[in-house]
Design a protein around this motif. Sequence first.
Motif, PDB file in Angstrom:
ATOM      1  N   PRO A 388      11.357   9.864   5.780  1.00 28.56           N
ATOM      2  CA  PRO A 388      10.614   8.708   6.288  1.00 28.56           C
ATOM      3  C   PRO A 388      11.523   7.502   6.517  1.00 28.56           C
ATOM      4  CG  PRO A 388       9.414   9.757   4.498  1.00 28.56           C
ATOM      5  CD  PRO A 388      10.755  10.413   4.536  1.00 28.56           C
ATOM      6  N   ASP A 389      11.288   6.780   7.610  1.00 27.61           N
ATOM      7  CA  ASP A 389      12.085   5.599   7.921  1.00 27.61           C
ATOM      8  C   ASP A 389      11.968   4.533   6.842  1.00 27.61           C
ATOM      9  OD1 ASP A 389      12.883   6.789  10.275  1.00 27.61           O
ATOM     10  OD2 ASP A 389      11.351   5.794  11.511  1.00 27.61           O
ATOM     11  N   GLU A 390      10.808   4.490   6.177  1.00 31.89           N
ATOM     12  CA  GLU A 390      10.585   3.463   5.154  1.00 31.89           C
ATOM     13  C   GLU A 390      11.578   3.566   4.001  1.00 31.89           C
ATOM     14  OE1 GLU A 390       6.533   4.398   6.992  1.00 31.89           O
ATOM     15  OE2 GLU A 390       8.353   5.483   6.387  1.00 31.89           O
ATOM     16  N   VAL A 391      12.148   4.740   3.803  1.00 35.40           N
ATOM     17  CA  VAL A 391      13.154   4.920   2.760  1.00 35.40           C
ATOM     18  C   VAL A 391      14.265   3.885   2.904  1.00 35.40           C
ATOM     19  CG1 VAL A 391      15.015   6.455   2.001  1.00 35.40           C
ATOM     20  CG2 VAL A 391      12.703   7.361   2.304  1.00 35.40           C
ATOM     21  N   PHE A 392      14.602   3.528   4.145  1.00 34.41           N
ATOM     22  CA  PHE A 392      15.724   2.627   4.410  1.00 34.41           C
ATOM     23  C   PHE A 392      15.312   1.158   4.484  1.00 34.41           C
ATOM     24  CE2 PHE A 392      16.737   6.736   6.290  1.00 34.41           C
ATOM     25  CZ  PHE A 392      18.000   6.989   5.777  1.00 34.41           C
ATOM     26  N   THR A 393      14.015   0.896   4.691  1.00 36.58           N
ATOM     27  CA  THR A 393      13.611  -0.476   5.025  1.00 36.58           C
ATOM     28  C   THR A 393      12.702  -1.154   4.019  1.00 36.58           C
ATOM     29  OG1 THR A 393      11.675   0.330   6.270  1.00 36.58           O
ATOM     30  CG2 THR A 393      13.769   0.077   7.484  1.00 36.58           C
ATOM     31  N   THR A 394      12.048  -0.364   3.146  1.00 42.13           N
ATOM     32  CA  THR A 394      10.970  -0.936   2.336  1.00 42.13           C
ATOM     33  C   THR A 394      10.986  -0.362   0.927  1.00 42.13           C
ATOM     34  OG1 THR A 394       9.625  -0.995   4.358  1.00 42.13           O
ATOM     35  CG2 THR A 394       8.492  -1.417   2.270  1.00 42.13           C
ATOM     36  N   GLU A 395      10.809  -1.231  -0.065  1.00 43.72           N
ATOM     37  CA  GLU A 395      10.602  -0.757  -1.433  1.00 43.72           C
ATOM     38  C   GLU A 395       9.196  -0.201  -1.552  1.00 43.72           C
ATOM     39  OE1 GLU A 395      11.414  -2.744  -5.707  1.00 43.72           O
ATOM     40  OE2 GLU A 395       9.616  -3.526  -4.701  1.00 43.72           O
ATOM     41  N   TYR A 396       9.085   0.981  -2.147  1.00 41.75           N
ATOM     42  CA  TYR A 396       7.757   1.578  -2.295  1.00 41.75           C
ATOM     43  C   TYR A 396       7.014   0.947  -3.463  1.00 41.75           C
ATOM     44  CZ  TYR A 396       3.909   4.697  -3.281  1.00 41.75           C
ATOM     45  OH  TYR A 396       2.652   5.188  -3.522  1.00 41.75           O
ATOM     46  N   ASN A 397       5.748   0.620  -3.215  1.00 40.73           N
ATOM     47  CA  ASN A 397       4.816   0.241  -4.269  1.00 40.73           C
ATOM     48  C   ASN A 397       3.453   0.776  -3.881  1.00 40.73           C
ATOM     49  OD1 ASN A 397       6.135  -1.553  -6.382  1.00 40.73           O
ATOM     50  ND2 ASN A 397       6.826  -2.511  -4.480  1.00 40.73           N
ATOM     51  N   PRO A 398       2.720   1.353  -4.817  1.00 36.48           N
ATOM     52  CA  PRO A 398       1.390   1.860  -4.474  1.00 36.48           C
ATOM     53  C   PRO A 398       0.465   0.714  -4.100  1.00 36.48           C
ATOM     54  CG  PRO A 398       1.764   1.987  -6.843  1.00 36.48           C
ATOM     55  CD  PRO A 398       3.060   1.591  -6.231  1.00 36.48           C
ATOM     56  N   PRO A 399      -0.547   0.970  -3.287  1.00 38.61           N
ATOM     57  CA  PRO A 399      -1.466  -0.099  -2.873  1.00 38.61           C
ATOM     58  C   PRO A 399      -2.188  -0.697  -4.073  1.00 38.61           C
ATOM     59  CG  PRO A 399      -2.313   2.072  -2.259  1.00 38.61           C
ATOM     60  CD  PRO A 399      -0.908   2.275  -2.710  1.00 38.61           C
ATOM     61  N   ALA A 400      -2.457  -1.994  -4.000  1.00 32.42           N
ATOM     62  CA  ALA A 400      -3.080  -2.712  -5.108  1.00 32.42           C
ATOM     63  C   ALA A 400      -4.363  -3.393  -4.641  1.00 32.42           C
ATOM     64  CB  ALA A 400      -2.113  -3.741  -5.685  1.00 32.42           C
ATOM     65  N   THR A 401      -5.211  -3.752  -5.606  1.00 30.88           N
ATOM     66  CA  THR A 401      -6.443  -4.495  -5.335  1.00 30.88           C
ATOM     67  C   THR A 401      -6.517  -5.664  -6.309  1.00 30.88           C
ATOM     68  OG1 THR A 401      -7.871  -3.334  -6.918  1.00 30.88           O
ATOM     69  CG2 THR A 401      -7.530  -2.299  -4.758  1.00 30.88           C
ATOM     70  N   ASP A 402      -7.587  -6.465  -6.184  1.00 31.26           N
ATOM     71  CA  ASP A 402      -7.753  -7.588  -7.113  1.00 31.26           C
ATOM     72  C   ASP A 402      -8.499  -7.192  -8.374  1.00 31.26           C
ATOM     73  OD1 ASP A 402     -10.359  -7.288  -6.253  1.00 31.26           O
ATOM     74  OD2 ASP A 402     -10.478  -9.212  -5.222  1.00 31.26           O
ATOM     75  N   GLY A 403      -8.889  -5.930  -8.486  1.00 29.04           N
ATOM     76  CA  GLY A 403      -9.552  -5.448  -9.695  1.00 29.04           C
ATOM     77  C   GLY A 403     -11.036  -5.739  -9.759  1.00 29.04           C
ATOM     78  N   SER A 404     -11.584  -6.327  -8.717  1.00 30.80           N
ATOM     79  CA  SER A 404     -13.004  -6.695  -8.728  1.00 30.80           C
ATOM     80  C   SER A 404     -13.915  -5.506  -8.466  1.00 30.80           C
ATOM     81  CB  SER A 404     -13.266  -7.768  -7.675  1.00 30.80           C
ATOM     82  OG  SER A 404     -13.066  -7.242  -6.361  1.00 30.80           O
ATOM     83  N   GLY A 405     -13.345  -4.417  -7.983  1.00 31.30           N
ATOM     84  CA  GLY A 405     -14.153  -3.279  -7.574  1.00 31.30           C
ATOM     85  C   GLY A 405     -14.410  -3.248  -6.082  1.00 31.30           C
ATOM     86  N   ASN A 406     -14.014  -4.308  -5.392  1.00 31.54           N
ATOM     87  CA  ASN A 406     -14.151  -4.364  -3.937  1.00 31.54           C
ATOM     88  C   ASN A 406     -12.833  -3.921  -3.298  1.00 31.54           C
ATOM     89  OD1 ASN A 406     -14.657  -4.879  -1.275  1.00 31.54           O
ATOM     90  ND2 ASN A 406     -14.908  -7.100  -1.496  1.00 31.54           N
ATOM     91  N   ASN A 407     -12.787  -2.665  -2.917  1.00 32.37           N
ATOM     92  CA  ASN A 407     -11.568  -2.084  -2.367  1.00 32.37           C
ATOM     93  C   ASN A 407     -11.655  -1.966  -0.845  1.00 32.37           C
ATOM     94  OD1 ASN A 407      -9.040  -0.863  -2.366  1.00 32.37           O
ATOM     95  ND2 ASN A 407      -9.838   1.182  -2.821  1.00 32.37           N
ATOM     96  N   ALA A 408     -12.377  -2.906  -0.233  1.00 34.03           N
ATOM     97  CA  ALA A 408     -12.695  -2.784   1.188  1.00 34.03           C
ATOM     98  C   ALA A 408     -11.453  -2.772   2.066  1.00 34.03           C
ATOM     99  CB  ALA A 408     -13.634  -3.918   1.611  1.00 34.03           C
ATOM    100  N   ASP A 409     -10.483  -3.616   1.765  1.00 36.81           N
ATOM    101  CA  ASP A 409      -9.293  -3.690   2.617  1.00 36.81           C
ATOM    102  C   ASP A 409      -8.537  -2.363   2.636  1.00 36.81           C
ATOM    103  OD1 ASP A 409      -9.906  -6.290   3.207  1.00 36.81           O
ATOM    104  OD2 ASP A 409      -8.427  -7.171   1.836  1.00 36.81           O
TER     105      ASP A 409
END
Length: 672
Positions: A388-409
């Motif tokens: 993947p190209d991202e290997v060279f350009t971006t630090e990986y982090n899993p997607p995050a939420t605000d913890g409210s339970g609203n994962n709409a984004d």
Amino acid sequence: MHHRVAALALALAIGAGAALVGPAQAQDSIKTHALTLGDKPKYGPDFKHLDYVNPDAPKGGTVRYAGVGSYDSFNPFIVNGDPAGLTGFYETLTTQVDDDSMGEYGLIAESMEVATDNSWIIFNLRPQAHWQDGKPITADDVVFSFDILKEKGAPNYRFYYANVDKAEALDAHRVKFSFSTKNNRELPVIMGQLPVLPKHFWEGKKFDEPSLDVPLGSGPYKLKSFEAGRSVTMERDPNYWGKDLPVNIGTDNYDIVRTDYYRDPTVVLEAFKAGSFDFRAENSAKQWATGYESPALKDGRFKMETIQSDNPQGMQGFAMNLRKPIFQDVLVRQAMILAFDFEWSNKTLFFSQYTRTRSYFQNSPMEAKGLPSPEELKILEPLRGKIPDEVFTTEYNPPATDGSGNNADNLAKAAALLDQAGWKLENGKRMKNGQALEIEFLLQAGDLFERIVQPYAKSLERLGVKLTLRAVDAAQYQKRNEDFDYDMISSVFPQSLSPGNEQRDFWGSASADAPGSRNEIGIKDPVIDQLVEELIATPNREELIAYCRALDRILQWRYYVVPNWHMGAFRIAYWNKFGRPDKLPEPTYGIGLSAWWIDPVKEQALAAKTAPAAAEPGAGAPAGNATATEPATVAAAPADRGSSPLGYLLYAGGAVVLLVIVGAMLKRKKAK
């Protein structure tokens, strides 16, 4: 290259304390008391005892532990069956300690001779080492053990010993392993981890079939009695040959070690609170936060303790089986990750005890952070276009939420990815070529992960994806796990501070088709195969770290698992009857449980407190109560087996036995 391999051999020895084998061998080998993948072993050749033990610890008393599930075999080295945990029964050529994670100290082997070009190792066996029937342990036993484990043992062994050409007995007490490569820096240490089995006992027996025939060991404990599937009682062997070795001084202090097996984790906890067993390592955040309340805790009859750990955490996650067509599309895998709301789960289900895992080498120097270093780029650049190209350009982090339970984004992003993959929303369902996107998550009946996967299934339902939880009994779970018969499963990929040959079993193409292997994801990627082989062949630690980070980045950006969580601590509960050394292991790779003992004064005080408390409401039912704490007769799923075949010994296979080496166990157990 030769000078780097020679430097490795020197590192395997003890530096200035290393003794050369003699004038004739001074140029081609080094003799040492210990092996290491670090700069040098923590303990020199003349150490008297481990730093974290009490050399004068009293012997005696009985300790009781618990296992979840059942057992139908005393052979922990094969895939078939659910083996019992036989504490202190089997031994290896060398042994690990709780404050030196990269060192291996002579146990059955008195010393080792390591070729300076790393092409072989010789183990010199202790002449006093003998089996529990009094017969000596010989080089023939070691050769037999190696051969039978490769031929009939679990698949782990074949991957682990893939670069070992042959084993040969040079005389009764010298055994030599010759390697097919000079570039595998782990091999000398790996061979020290070889479990040694008695040839005279196993010859003529069916090694690869489960059996409850009483086996023969060489360790400090022998099998006293057992009730098949329900309990095992071990007794300290007064004739144990190795009791005065410096590495054993102050350990193995109990006269009797008994393990009872229970139906499910909830029953085990209630049995502990009732005083039916003495020590428990906890891996459930909810139970740790709320499950231990009882009069016995309030009045100090049992204690709870959190001990910070220096162990790498590895990766725990919901693994997606690439053998299934739906998960061969990286867009689908990425959408599955976006649908999991860790922050809400941590706050609501885990009492905010955990940290999100982002790396397959979490909490170690091998963890990939930031952008690739120049050393990593030397490895990765030739692979550009294949990874993947991202290997060279971006630090990986899993997607995050605000913890409210609203994962709409994140769900909106996941929906767009599914659309892009051709899974269109039709009447509330994701459809493609007339097929609905339906996924089965395999669990063992009673698994605490069910409470975690259920909200995840609800989240996926909002995307039009049907996730079904399939809870099966222990026998079905084991069979389906070994046959890779699942869509998704909860997996753990533990890591040490010196990753190596076990990476073949985790990620290698060959292991993907080997029933019972640890490649639960089903990865078949020539790029990853290449990296793993080059990682194994690294001549020094600096290159090893660079290769691990490069591998980590590719695994991260392939979206193979839904990353879970970790906690860098041991959570233990124990009845207040133990004596303990004054200090913990430093660094704390384990809690030094083998150095605990029964304190007679504490035990008497506990008995005096417990007698009147037994009638108190909430004190719990005794172990014989069939509704609450009766030992189980139902088999459990195979526990995670760790980063080497020795995980079979640490986990006792089918039943997760809490009496085992706690440091190793907690490194590998799933956090719930």
